[in-house]
Design a protein around this motif. Structure first.
Motif: not given
Ligand code: ZN
Length: 251
Positions: A8-9, A71, A75, A128
């Protein structure tokens, strides 16, 4: 048995050193993860100096067969009552839930376009904090009719399933561990927050079980005729949700 790894991220402000370490471990064991790329990061939690080569790096991941996931958009998280989510969640933060379907569709289109402009084609979406609502799914279903098809990496189940015209690849656990029941399991990592011992644990796990890992796209192809979630699936989802609540809520 199919295992899948999710990172993730990813964004220009990620911790490049930790991501590099993760990449070299995955290369060694020939693991192709899902990588969640934030199209236009505005999350103050990711603070490293922006890496000018980030998008080139992301294109290399795609070339290696990593699954690219959209994603979120920025965010950027807002407070939200922990209800009204499509996928039950105890989290009180969201970027998506609560917005109109039109607005979410525009956000999806924008995020998708940004990744495309950087040479990436996402086949997957995840929000998220696992928080999104019916309008998000409706917008993803609409994208699909326009040819920009994405499945969602989320949900409590043992196999991929279909709901409201969208495919889901479930994510039950964060930390990899050997599981007794046949199924498709995604383990979720946040490389930006990983410590030495987390890398060591992962490497140890891969030493034993690397052969069970597939890329998310490979798993979804295998489950070509994905079934509807159905009543049993809904019951499993509720049970896991309540068990997670007992274990303590996670943001
Ligand atoms: Zn995330």
């Amino acid at each position: 048995m199919d295992y899948c790894l999710r990172l993730d991220d990813a964004c220009p402000q990620m911790n490049a050193e930790k991501w590099k370490k993760m990449e070299s471990i995955l290369d060694e064991y020939k693991i192709k993860p899902i990588v969640g790329v934030i199209p236009e990061n505005r999350d103050p939690d990711f603070v490293s100096v922006a890496d000018e080569n980030f998008w080139g790096k992301a294109c290399e991941w795609q070339k290696k067969g990593w699954t690219i996931a959209l994603h979120g958009l920025h965010h950027e998280l807002y407070f939200h009552e922990s209800r009204g989510y499509y996928q039950l969640s105890h989290s009180r933060k969201t970027e998506w839930a609560g917005r109109s379907s039109t607005e979410q569709y525009e956000m999806l289109k924008q995020g998708y376009r940004i990744l495309k402009e950087h040479g990436l084609t996402p086949t997957c979406f995840f929000a998220p904090c696992h928080t999104y609502d019916k309008a998000t799914v409706k917008a993803i279903a609409l994208m699909k009719t326009e040819g920009d098809s994405m499945y969602i990496s989320d949900g409590y189940a043992l196999h991929p399933y279909q709901r409201d015209g969208v495919y889901f690849l479930p994510t039950l656990f964060d930390t990899p561990h050997k599981l007794p029941m046949q199924g498709a399991y995604t383990f979720v990592y946040h490389p930006n927050n990983m410590q030495e011992q987390d890398f060591a644990y992962l490497e140890d796990f891969l030493k034993k079980y690397a052969s069970l890992f597939r890329s998310a796209d490979e798993i979804m192809e295998k489950y070509d005729s994905v079934k509807n979630q159905g009543i049993l699936g809904k019951i499993i989802e509720l049970v896991i949700y309540f068990l997670r609540g007992i274990k303590g809520s996670k943001e």
